[in-house]
Design a protein around this motif. Structure first.
Motif, short mmCIF file in Angstrom:
data_model
loop_
_atom_site.label_atom_id
_atom_site.label_comp_id
_atom_site.label_asym_id
_atom_site.label_seq_id
_atom_site.Cartn_x
_atom_site.Cartn_y
_atom_site.Cartn_z
N ARG A 2 0.89 -0.78 -0.02
CA ARG A 2 0.01 -0.27 -0.32
C ARG A 2 0.98 1.25 0.37
NH1 ARG A 2 -3.04 -0.18 4.87
NH2 ARG A 2 -4.25 -0.91 3.59
N VAL A 4 0.53 5.64 0.76
CA VAL A 4 -1.02 6.50 1.23
C VAL A 4 0.21 7.68 0.82
CG1 VAL A 4 -1.28 7.39 3.30
CG2 VAL A 4 -1.01 5.69 3.16
N ARG A 20 -0.54 3.65 -8.82
CA ARG A 20 -1.54 3.16 -8.83
C ARG A 20 -0.98 1.71 -9.60
NH1 ARG A 20 -6.31 5.76 -12.91
NH2 ARG A 20 -4.85 5.52 -14.82
N VAL A 23 2.51 -0.21 -7.42
CA VAL A 23 1.39 -1.09 -5.59
C VAL A 23 -0.03 -1.46 -6.16
CG1 VAL A 23 2.56 0.46 -4.81
CG2 VAL A 23 0.96 1.02 -4.79
N ASP A 24 -0.38 -2.72 -4.88
CA ASP A 24 -1.62 -2.67 -4.96
C ASP A 24 -2.66 -2.15 -4.44
OD1 ASP A 24 -0.28 -5.96 -5.75
OD2 ASP A 24 0.14 -5.62 -2.58
N GLU A 25 -2.47 -0.81 -3.50
CA GLU A 25 -3.65 0.07 -3.21
C GLU A 25 -2.61 1.23 -3.20
OE1 GLU A 25 -7.40 0.22 0.32
OE2 GLU A 25 -4.89 -0.53 0.81
N VAL A 26 -3.35 1.86 -3.26
CA VAL A 26 -3.32 3.71 -3.78
C VAL A 26 -4.22 3.98 -2.61
CG1 VAL A 26 -2.22 6.14 -3.89
CG2 VAL A 26 -1.89 3.66 -5.62
N VAL A 27 -4.16 5.32 -0.72
CA VAL A 27 -4.83 5.64 -0.53
C VAL A 27 -4.48 7.04 -0.53
CG1 VAL A 27 -5.81 5.71 1.76
CG2 VAL A 27 -5.20 3.54 0.90
N ARG A 124 -8.26 4.68 -3.56
CA ARG A 124 -9.09 4.64 -2.32
C ARG A 124 -9.05 6.35 -1.39
NH1 ARG A 124 -10.12 2.84 3.62
NH2 ARG A 124 -7.41 1.57 3.55
N CYS A 152 1.93 1.03 5.66
CA CYS A 152 2.11 1.36 4.22
C CYS A 152 3.48 1.41 3.86
CB CYS A 152 1.90 2.90 3.18
SG CYS A 152 2.50 3.53 4.79
#
Length: 425
Positions: A2, A4, A20, A23-27, A124, A152
């Motif tokens: 993740r 952040v 994005r 990585v698997d997830e960007v917040v 997200r 993260c």
């Protein structure tokens, strides 16, 4: 894995767009309630002021968002051809236009809205504020104002010129970045006017009037279409000459401009809103490259790195260049120092362009480098040559658009043509 991103402005959104792919997830953590329409948000105090997308920003935004410029045009953004639509004056003298130098005045809330629509569906969004880091010697996550913590692998600081990154680093026993600033005491004021369908001002769409530091009242005035039914006009000044929200004063400043378009605007177009002033106290840069050590997963971007004199329009362009540097760094897997050196190159280019002129202002008290007299003399000679020599003018425009560095002007060809222009003068 993740990442952040602290801050959902242009710089933060562009960093999220780059991350994005890695990585698997960007917040994206943003305290503002982001509007569902192209209106300004509380965290962008200068959002309703005049903004111009420089050439490099246009190029990079098109790279990441191929449909963005077409979408902006559908919503009223007007691209101006410098040969037929634009005019720039320096102390009342016309600067010759450079073919192909597309001028794109933009309403910042409209730009941010379109970028959000392109980025946020794949990341997200968390309505909160980053207030620090978790971890000991290395960052393992972020702490939020709500009391929550989020683990993260990467943290991007896109919290702007008021970034608290120095104190967050200190809590991890890391030194904060050295800071440099130039106290400007700049003020500018912007007003909207109604625009008739297809209306032009003095047969023009976009006019910039630059008053150099040697003029009695340094600053810049700009007018351009904000869409099919609005004009946007900005006037500026320093110290006691800062503009206020007074409508009569705004009108008087427009009447004093040498370009007739400003007089035509205030005399023939009805106001479409109040005069909105904004004060910019100082330019600021944080020299991360000078730190002896730096967390390998912390990535500053945007105004958290450097905030330039806004009359040069470099802020959004610098944010796009930071995103490009981030993309390159992720591709190579080099140590974080490589990314920080890229930031230095970008910052040096914008800083040199703006402060070479800013340090000529009598009220600016920042220290001048030893080489400043030579630097300023050379800059003045190149600026003069760009008024008469098309080869120098094109290279000069490339520097202004942040496609090349000021140092790239110092070639034998450009210096020779500059010297010839000085002899002719």
């Amino acid at each position: 894995m993740r990442a952040v991103v602290a801050g959902g402005s242009v710089a933060g959104l562009l960093a999220a767009r780059v991350l994005r792919d890695w990585v698997d997830e960007v917040v994206v953590v943003e305290p503002d309630a982001l509007p569902a329409s192209p209106v300004n948000r509380p965290g962008a105090a200068h959002g309703d002021q005049f903004h111009m997308l420089l050439g490099q920003a246009q190029d990079l935004l098109t790279h990441w968002f191929p449909d963005l410029q077409a979408a902006l045009a559908r919503d009223g953004a007007v691209v101006c051809d410098p040969l037929s639509d634009g005019r720039m004056l320096v102390d009342g003298r016309d600067r010759p236009p450079v073919p192909g130098d597309r001028l794109m005045p933009i309403h910042r809330p409209l730009l941010e809205w379109h970028i959000r629509r392109a980025v946020l569906p794949s990341v997200r969004l968390v309505s909160d504020r980053v207030v620090g880091f978790t971890g000991t010697t290395e960052i393992t996550g972020v702490r939020l104002a709500s009391g929550a913590e989020m683990a993260c692998a990467f943290v991007v600081d896109a919290t702007g010129r008021g970034s608290r990154l120095g104190s967050w680093l200190a809590a991890l026993d890391h030194p904060g970045p050295p800071r440099r600033r130039v106290n400007l005491d700049l003020g500018y004021a912007t007003a909207l006017f109604h625009r008739a369908p297809g209306q032009r001002l003095d047969d023009l769409l976009c006019v910039h009037s630059v008053r150099s530091p040697s003029s009695p009242s340094p600053g810049v005035s700009c007018v351009a279409p904000l869409g099919p039914d609005r004009w946007i006009c900005t006037v500026s000044g320093y110290g006691p000459d800062r503009p206020t929200r007074d409508r009569a004063e705004f009108t008087s400043r427009c009447h004093a401009e040498p370009a007739p378009a400003f007089t035509t605007l205030v005399d023939s177009c009805a106001p479409a809103g109040p005069v909105i002033p904004y004060r910019f106290p100082h330019s600021l840069r944080r020299d991360f490259h000078l730190l002896p050590r730096f967390p390998r997963n912390l990535l500053p971007v945007g105004d958290a790195v450097a905030s330039f004199n806004p009359i040069y329009g470099q802020g959004i362009t610098a944010a796009t260049l930071h995103a490009s540097a981030l993309s390159s760094w992720l591709t190579t897997g080099d140590p974080i120092t490589t990314y920080l050196r890229h930031l230095k190159v970008i910052t040096d280019a914008g800083w040199t362009t703006s402060t070479t002129e800013d340090l000529r202002l009598p009220h600016v008290t920042a220290p001048r480098p030893r080489t400043f007299p030579l630097q300023r003399a050379l800059s003045a000679a190149i600026d003069h040559a760009a008024m008469t020599d098309p080869v120098v003018a094109r290279r000069f425009v490339e520097v202004i658009n942040m496609r090349i560095r000021p140092a790239d002007m110092l070639t034998p060809t450009i210096l020779g043509r500059t010297l010839l222009a000085s002899f002719r003068r």
